[in-house]
Design a protein around this motif. Structure first.
Motif, mmCIF file in Angstrom:
data_model
loop_
_atom_site.group_PDB
_atom_site.id
_atom_site.type_symbol
_atom_site.label_atom_id
_atom_site.label_comp_id
_atom_site.label_asym_id
_atom_site.label_seq_id
_atom_site.Cartn_x
_atom_site.Cartn_y
_atom_site.Cartn_z
ATOM 1 N N GLY A 94 0.813 -1.213 0.000
ATOM 2 C CA GLY A 94 0.000 0.000 0.000
ATOM 3 C C GLY A 94 0.842 1.257 0.000
ATOM 4 N N LEU A 95 1.955 1.244 0.735
ATOM 5 C CA LEU A 95 2.850 2.401 0.759
ATOM 6 C C LEU A 95 3.479 2.623 -0.612
ATOM 7 C CD1 LEU A 95 4.437 4.659 2.070
ATOM 8 C CD2 LEU A 95 5.991 2.947 3.048
ATOM 9 N N LEU A 96 3.921 1.583 -1.263
ATOM 10 C CA LEU A 96 4.511 1.726 -2.593
ATOM 11 C C LEU A 96 3.476 2.209 -3.610
ATOM 12 C CD1 LEU A 96 6.737 -1.482 -2.699
ATOM 13 C CD2 LEU A 96 7.500 0.886 -2.486
ATOM 14 N N GLN A 97 2.250 1.752 -3.458
ATOM 15 C CA GLN A 97 1.192 2.238 -4.343
ATOM 16 C C GLN A 97 0.973 3.731 -4.137
ATOM 17 O OE1 GLN A 97 -0.470 0.333 -6.773
ATOM 18 N NE2 GLN A 97 -1.011 2.414 -7.397
ATOM 19 N N ALA A 98 1.075 4.166 -2.876
ATOM 20 C CA ALA A 98 0.945 5.599 -2.588
ATOM 21 C C ALA A 98 2.101 6.388 -3.198
ATOM 22 C CB ALA A 98 0.883 5.812 -1.076
ATOM 23 N N PHE A 99 3.303 5.811 -3.197
ATOM 24 C CA PHE A 99 4.433 6.453 -3.878
ATOM 25 C C PHE A 99 4.088 6.733 -5.340
ATOM 26 C CE2 PHE A 99 8.302 4.762 -1.248
ATOM 27 C CZ PHE A 99 7.860 5.470 -0.145
ATOM 28 N N LEU A 100 3.560 5.713 -6.013
ATOM 29 C CA LEU A 100 3.268 5.852 -7.440
ATOM 30 C C LEU A 100 2.112 6.816 -7.689
ATOM 31 C CD1 LEU A 100 3.690 2.166 -8.689
ATOM 32 C CD2 LEU A 100 5.311 4.067 -8.841
ATOM 33 N N GLU A 101 1.115 6.777 -6.821
ATOM 34 C CA GLU A 101 -0.010 7.705 -6.980
ATOM 35 C C GLU A 101 0.445 9.149 -6.805
ATOM 36 O OE1 GLU A 101 -2.913 6.402 -4.212
ATOM 37 O OE2 GLU A 101 -3.497 4.623 -5.380
ATOM 38 N N SER A 107 6.375 8.435 -12.678
ATOM 39 C CA SER A 107 6.995 7.148 -12.308
ATOM 40 C C SER A 107 6.030 5.985 -12.523
ATOM 41 C CB SER A 107 7.424 7.182 -10.832
ATOM 42 O OG SER A 107 8.201 8.331 -10.547
ATOM 43 N N ASP A 108 6.619 4.802 -12.806
ATOM 44 C CA ASP A 108 5.817 3.584 -12.868
ATOM 45 C C ASP A 108 6.430 2.462 -12.044
ATOM 46 O OD1 ASP A 108 7.988 2.823 -14.394
ATOM 47 O OD2 ASP A 108 6.840 2.498 -16.241
ATOM 48 N N ARG A 109 7.499 2.759 -11.302
ATOM 49 C CA ARG A 109 8.112 1.783 -10.400
ATOM 50 C C ARG A 109 8.485 2.467 -9.091
ATOM 51 N NH1 ARG A 109 13.103 -0.088 -12.102
ATOM 52 N NH2 ARG A 109 13.293 1.549 -13.679
ATOM 53 N N SER A 138 16.651 -6.604 7.235
ATOM 54 C CA SER A 138 16.463 -5.720 6.088
ATOM 55 C C SER A 138 15.209 -6.169 5.344
ATOM 56 C CB SER A 138 17.675 -5.761 5.152
ATOM 57 O OG SER A 138 17.830 -7.038 4.577
ATOM 58 N N VAL A 139 14.397 -5.205 4.985
ATOM 59 C CA VAL A 139 13.187 -5.473 4.210
ATOM 60 C C VAL A 139 13.300 -4.691 2.906
ATOM 61 C CG1 VAL A 139 10.676 -5.312 4.134
ATOM 62 C CG2 VAL A 139 11.821 -5.786 6.311
ATOM 63 N N GLU A 140 13.184 -5.383 1.791
ATOM 64 C CA GLU A 140 13.216 -4.755 0.467
ATOM 65 C C GLU A 140 11.899 -5.046 -0.237
ATOM 66 O OE1 GLU A 140 15.714 -2.949 -0.805
ATOM 67 O OE2 GLU A 140 17.180 -3.275 0.805
ATOM 68 N N ALA A 141 11.203 -3.988 -0.623
ATOM 69 C CA ALA A 141 9.920 -4.144 -1.307
ATOM 70 C C ALA A 141 9.934 -3.307 -2.577
ATOM 71 C CB ALA A 141 8.772 -3.721 -0.397
ATOM 72 N N SER A 142 9.301 -3.821 -3.620
ATOM 73 C CA SER A 142 9.230 -3.084 -4.884
ATOM 74 C C SER A 142 7.877 -3.314 -5.537
ATOM 75 C CB SER A 142 10.357 -3.504 -5.834
ATOM 76 O OG SER A 142 10.250 -4.877 -6.156
ATOM 77 N N LEU A 143 7.466 -2.337 -6.323
ATOM 78 C CA LEU A 143 6.191 -2.406 -7.036
ATOM 79 C C LEU A 143 6.367 -1.780 -8.409
ATOM 80 C CD1 LEU A 143 3.122 -3.082 -6.900
ATOM 81 C CD2 LEU A 143 2.762 -0.758 -6.047
ATOM 82 N N GLY A 144 5.893 -2.474 -9.435
ATOM 83 C CA GLY A 144 6.014 -1.957 -10.790
ATOM 84 C C GLY A 144 5.135 -2.733 -11.745
ATOM 85 N N PRO A 145 5.369 -2.610 -13.024
ATOM 86 C CA PRO A 145 4.554 -3.318 -14.020
ATOM 87 C C PRO A 145 4.557 -4.838 -13.830
ATOM 88 C CG PRO A 145 5.875 -1.602 -15.065
ATOM 89 C CD PRO A 145 6.338 -1.685 -13.650
#
Length: 317
Positions: A94-101, A107-109, A138-145
């Motif tokens: 949800g946080l990454l989606q907020a980044f993109l919004e 941006s798309d990633r 360490s936590v690594e999360a990513s969101l994209g196409p």
């Protein structure tokens, strides 16, 4: 007197001033080292608060745009991570989606990294005491196409006793025994027991060293964090994790565990590999085992992975 709105509207924003001679898309832009408290359940149901360092990034797809809105990323991190909810896969997505919004025209990633230490209470081997162990997370999360991806990293510190050194030590003890107890003389049981408990009897001991297994796991979709289960699997497979509270009976039990878990770095890597292969929560994993040699000035290192095509096993990290 100008209102706050008027003052803000008149402030210059050079980030919107294009520089045609420097036009180009960028892989990632953002901030690293953002200080924020996070809440995290290691897997025992107890939510603990930790001081974290956060990296927040988006790509910049528009060559004509000079920069991104970094303050938007910071405020979103503060709002989503600094609250009362513990870290979760759903929350991070949800946080990454907020980044993109907040950067829908740029941006798309999006990418997020979180680093902190988690405390786990560990029982002594024999005495009934216990103490705290601090595990880096360490936590690594990513969101994209391609969708959402989540990785969790930590490390386990343990003792490794060299099998070759143990064999060479046993040979020396055998040779000393043949010197002290002639083959043509009767063996006195009490004398042998006393000899085994003396420095003259145990003339050599194998070398052991502090060792580190660095783990990176990629979680399957819909899987929640369970750091404690991963730690228990790995420490159980190795058999000799470092201890906290130690009385003499605990130290003796640790010596026994080292004697029963002789291992090269290759052995340790394979033990961890086997332990993690049975965890169906994991889509992939990467293990780096480092034995910080007491015999050599250099370290012995081995890598292992799940072997997923295109996954972590593509090369050393």
């Amino acid at each position: 007197m100008h209102s706050h709105e008027n003052t803000a509207r008149l402030m210059p924003d050079v980030a919107h001033q294009a520089q045609p001679h420097l036009a180009g898309a960028l892989d990632w832009v953002g901030m690293d080292g953002i200080e924020v408290p996070v809440r995290f359940d290691v897997g025992d149901g107890e939510v603990q608060r930790a001081s974290a360092q956060v990296g927040a990034f988006v790509n910049l797809t528009r060559p004509d745009q000079r920069g991104i809105h970094m303050s938007r990323l910071y405020l979103l991190v503060d709002r989503h991570l600094g609250g009362s909810e513990p870290l979760s896969a759903k929350g991070l997505e949800g946080l990454l989606q907020a980044f993109l919004e907040s950067h829908k025209d740029l941006s798309d990633r999006a990418r997020l990294s979180i680093r902190f230490d988690a405390l786990v209470r560990r029982a002594a081997l024999r005495s009934g005491n216990s103490g705290w162990r601090s595990y880096p997370v360490s936590v690594e999360a990513s969101l994209g196409p391609d969708g959402f991806a989540l990785e969790l990293g930590t490390e386990v510190v343990y003792s490794s006793t060299c099998p070759a050194s143990a064999a060479l030590s046993r040979q020396l003890i055998q040779e000393r025994f043949t010197q002290d107890f002639a083959a043509d003389q009767p063996i006195d049981h009490a004398a042998v027991v006393a000899w085994l408990g003396s420095e003259q009897g145990i003339v050599a001991t194998p070398h052991a060293q502090r060792s580190v297994a660095r783990l990176l796991v990629r979680l399957n979709d819909g899987v929640s964090f369970d750091l404690l289960d991963t730690l228990d699997r790995v420490e159980g497979a190795l058999g000799t994790p470092v201890q906290t509270a130690v009385k003499r009976e605990d130290e003796q039990a640790f010596a026994l565990a080292n004697g029963g878990n002789l291992m090269f770095c290759e052995d340790a890597a394979r033990r961890i590999q086997r332990a993690l292969e049975t965890d169906d929560r994991l889509a992939d994993f990467h293990v780096r085992v480092e034995h910080q040699e007491s015999l050599h000035p250099h370290d012995a290192v081995a890598y292992a992975s799940k072997g997923v095509p295109g996954g972590f096993g593509s090369g050393p990290r």
